[in-house]
Structure formats: structure tokens, C-alpha cells
Design an enzyme around this catalytic site. Structure first.
Site, short mmCIF file in Angstrom:
data_model
loop_
_atom_site.label_atom_id
_atom_site.label_comp_id
_atom_site.label_asym_id
_atom_site.label_seq_id
_atom_site.Cartn_x
_atom_site.Cartn_y
_atom_site.Cartn_z
N THR A 1 0.81 -1.23 0.00
CA THR A 1 0.00 0.00 0.00
C THR A 1 0.84 1.28 0.00
O THR A 1 0.42 2.31 0.52
CB THR A 1 -0.96 0.02 1.20
OG1 THR A 1 -0.18 -0.03 2.41
CG2 THR A 1 -1.93 -1.14 1.16
N TYR B 1 4.73 6.11 4.41
CA TYR B 1 3.88 6.22 3.22
C TYR B 1 2.84 7.33 3.44
O TYR B 1 1.74 7.09 3.93
CB TYR B 1 3.17 4.89 2.94
CG TYR B 1 4.09 3.72 2.66
CD1 TYR B 1 5.43 3.91 2.35
CD2 TYR B 1 3.61 2.41 2.69
CE1 TYR B 1 6.27 2.83 2.08
CE2 TYR B 1 4.44 1.34 2.42
CZ TYR B 1 5.78 1.55 2.13
OH TYR B 1 6.60 0.47 1.87
N GLN C 1 12.37 -7.59 4.47
CA GLN C 1 11.66 -7.07 3.30
C GLN C 1 12.67 -6.38 2.37
O GLN C 1 13.04 -5.24 2.59
CB GLN C 1 10.56 -6.09 3.73
CG GLN C 1 9.67 -5.69 2.59
CD GLN C 1 8.47 -4.86 3.01
OE1 GLN C 1 8.10 -3.92 2.33
NE2 GLN C 1 7.87 -5.20 4.14
N TYR D 1 9.38 -6.80 -1.87
CA TYR D 1 8.67 -5.63 -2.38
C TYR D 1 9.14 -5.30 -3.79
O TYR D 1 10.16 -5.81 -4.26
CB TYR D 1 8.78 -4.43 -1.44
CG TYR D 1 10.10 -3.68 -1.41
CD1 TYR D 1 10.45 -2.77 -2.41
CD2 TYR D 1 10.97 -3.81 -0.33
CE1 TYR D 1 11.64 -2.05 -2.35
CE2 TYR D 1 12.16 -3.09 -0.25
CZ TYR D 1 12.48 -2.20 -1.27
OH TYR D 1 13.66 -1.49 -1.21
N LEU E 1 6.92 -6.76 -8.90
CA LEU E 1 6.69 -6.66 -10.33
C LEU E 1 7.64 -5.63 -10.95
O LEU E 1 7.37 -5.09 -12.02
CB LEU E 1 5.23 -6.28 -10.62
CG LEU E 1 4.19 -7.35 -10.26
CD1 LEU E 1 2.78 -6.82 -10.46
CD2 LEU E 1 4.42 -8.62 -11.06
N ARG F 1 -3.49 -0.21 -7.84
CA ARG F 1 -4.11 1.09 -8.03
C ARG F 1 -5.64 0.97 -8.10
O ARG F 1 -6.34 1.96 -7.90
CB ARG F 1 -3.63 1.73 -9.34
CG ARG F 1 -2.22 2.29 -9.30
CD ARG F 1 -1.81 2.80 -10.66
NE ARG F 1 -0.52 3.47 -10.61
CZ ARG F 1 -0.36 4.78 -10.46
NH1 ARG F 1 -1.42 5.55 -10.35
NH2 ARG F 1 0.83 5.31 -10.43
N GLN G 1 -6.69 -4.91 -10.46
CA GLN G 1 -5.32 -5.34 -10.18
C GLN G 1 -5.27 -6.23 -8.94
O GLN G 1 -4.52 -7.20 -8.89
CB GLN G 1 -4.42 -4.13 -10.00
CG GLN G 1 -4.14 -3.37 -11.30
CD GLN G 1 -3.28 -2.14 -11.09
OE1 GLN G 1 -3.01 -1.73 -9.95
NE2 GLN G 1 -2.84 -1.54 -12.18
#
Length: 319
Positions: free
Chosen positions: A20, A57, A170, A198, A201, A275, A279
Site C-alpha cells: 500500500t 507512506y 523485506q 517488495y 513486479l 491502483r 489489479q
């Protein structure tokens, strides 16, 4: 969706984890709150019950968006959040955790992670022992259930392990970015530490949606991503084209193929950002794909021309 155990704990996590970073909006463009909330709800309904976020974030904005979306389903979710490199003194860790608990509207965090090692981004150096003492205290108090680290080298992970149990790391990890395989992965296998990958993709590069002449908005963090620059971008485009026939054989998208390859690696779970709701649904379906061993090896070889030049690089961006 199948469940796996986080490190040596009994905390059940999904092989695909909802990322997120986008929900915080900072360093992203075109993100809409309503669409993000719908995407988070959809991911949970599709079986992705592990959600990763961080105080950094959007200065807690991502955490608050998660609470808006799924606070009413807290009992079936696993929350993973992070304390940033500028909050690693003992009292700062305690205070940061309290802010995250408030943002997430919960009284416990399943996995609390050190986002970046002390000193990153010119932050003050804090001994890892001090930070770990605070995290151990929070664990004893029941405020957090497990401790993780993010963006740590193998030597930094080993040092942290001297002061308490680390159940996850991570790192950036994808078919196109594989520094983790050099020494972190063998260490994690030996010590039963979960790898939460993380940028699984490669920030969208593995979806096949970007051509090598694509220009990112300077406000978009991908503008500074090494993979989207020069000859590397061209090599990535060529590799993606080689992956297309494999995806067709499995009747899946390129993104699903890349996620399926990643979660087939030892100890590895894939954090996938979204998004929109579609997805989220597509990412969840990746967990159902079972790749043949020969195809895992073929995909591995296809990705190597892109990943090999960065084997000794730990940071994807030129920040």
C-alpha cells in the site's frame, strides 16, 4: 488462498501480500482515495489478508486509508507496518508504534518492521541494540506480535538477530532485481526468516505495460528507478517479450506469471501494490498458478540479463 507461517511464528500470512505504498500518495501520481479503498476491500475479499504499509507512506496516510477500508475486518487480517529510519531511538520507536496503532485503528500490529537501517537518508546513527530493545519491549507488551527488518544487508540482519528474534526481511526482489539471492536468501533459509519481496513486479515493468521509450513524471518514484533507464529498460522489454509465450501457456497475465515465479522461490512472499480493484483480483489469482520446475528455470534464465548487472546493488533508485 493457501496460508504460510511468518518466520518461526504461528502468524498465518498469504503468499501474495497487499502493498500500500501507493495509498500514501507521496512519490506517486494519479492515486484516488476512493479507488484505493475499493482496491483494498477487493483484495481482502479475494483472499489477500496480509497487508503491508509504513508510517513513511504519506506520513501515516496509507495506514489511515487501510483503516478506512477494512478496520471492520481486523480479526481476519494481518497488518505489517514499519518505523522509519528517523525514528529508531528507543522512545521514538515506542511513539511511532503508538501513532501507527492509532492510524490503523487497532490495538496490536502483527509485524512491525525497521523500514531502513539507521543512518539511511542521512538520518542519525542509532545502535541496533537500542532499536531492538524497544521492539522487544513492544512485543512483550503485546503491541506487536513479530519483528521484521527491511532493506537490511545480510550482515545488518545478523547483527540485529543478536538482540532478538527477526521473523522477516523485506528487500526489493523480483525477476529483474535479485540481490537477495546472493547471501540473504541462504541466511533466511537457515534461520527460517520469511522474505517479503517488495517491488515484486519491478514497479510495473514486469506487467509488460511499459515500452522502453516511456517517460515517467519526475514526481513518480519510477523516474529514478535504475531498471527504467537506458539499456536496462531495453533489455527488460526484450525479456518481457520472451515471457509472453510462457504466460500464454499458463493462460495468465505477465504480472501473474512474475508473481507465481517469485512465490515459488524459497521462503518468499510477494508484496504487490495496486491502483484499482481489478489489479487486486488479478494479483490474488497468481497464487493459484503452479509453475513446472522447467518453466521456473526458463523464467529464471530470461530474467538474468536484466538482473545480473545489479547483483551487488541493494537500492533500485538513484536517490
Amino acid at each position: 488462498m493457501e496460508m504460510r507461517s511468518l518466520g518461526k511464528t504461528h502468524i498465518p500470512i498469504t503468499p501474495i501480500i497487499l502493498g500500500t505504498w501507493q495509498a500514501g500518495k507521496r512519490l506517486w501520481v494519479g492515486i484516488q482515495d476512493t479507488e484505493m479503498i475499493h482496491a483494498i476491500k477487493t483484495a481482502v475479499e479475494a483472499g489477500i489478508t496480509t497487508i503491508d504499509t509504513a508510517e513513511e507512506y504519506g506520513e501515516g496516510y496509507s495506514e489511515r486509508i487501510i483503516a478506512q477500508a477494512v478496520a471492520d475486518q481486523r480479526d481476519r487480517l494481518v497488518y505489517a507496518t514499519k518505523v522509519f529510519a528517523n525514528h529508531l531511538k528507543y522512545n521514538q520507536v515506542i511513539e511511532a508504534c503508538e501513532r501507527s496503532l492509532k492510524n490503523l485503528k487497532t490495538d496490536y500490529i502483527d509485524l512491525y518492521q525497521i523500514h531502513w537501517p539507521s543512518g539511511s537518508f542521512k538520518t542519525e546513527i542509532v545502535p541496533i541494540e537500542e532499536t531492538m530493545n524497544a521492539l522487544n519491549y513492544l512485543k512483550e507488551q503485546g503491541k506487536i506480535r513479530a519483528i521484521g527488518v527491511s532493506n537490511f544487508s545480510c550482515s545488518q540482519l545478523e547483527e540485529a538477530m543478536q538482540y532478538g528474534r527477526i521473523d522477516s526481511i523485506q528487500p526489493a526482489y523480483s525477476l529483474f532485481w535479485r540481490n537477495v539471492e546472493v547471501d540473504l536468501m541462504p541466511y533466511c533459509i537457515e534461520h527460517q526468516i520469511s522474505i517479503l519481496a517488495y517491488s515484486s513486479l519491478a514497479q510495473g515493468l514486469l506487467t509488460g505495460k511499459f515500452k522502453s521509450d516511456h517517460q515517467f513524471d519526475p514526481k513518480d518514484n519510477r523516474y529514478a528507478n535504475r531498471l527504467f533507464q537506458g539499456e536496462t529498460f531495453k533489455k527488460a522489454e526484450q525479456a518481457v517479450n520472451q515471457l509472453r509465450p510462457i504466460a500464454e501457456r499458463y493462460q495468465c497475465t505477465l504480472a501473474q506469471l512474475a508473481l507465481a515465479w517469485l512465490i515459488a522461490q524459497p521462503q518468499t512472499h510477494a508484496i504487490a501494490g495496486v491502483r484499482n480493484a481489478q489489479q487486486a483480483l488479478d494479483n490474488a489469482k497468481a497464487a493459484e498458478i503452479k509453475l513446472l520446475s522447467e518453466d521456473i528455470e526458463l523464467i529464471d534464465r530470461i530474467g538474468q540479463p536484466v538482473s545480473n548487472p545489479f547483483k551487488n546493488d541493494t537500492v533500485m533508485w538513484t536517490w
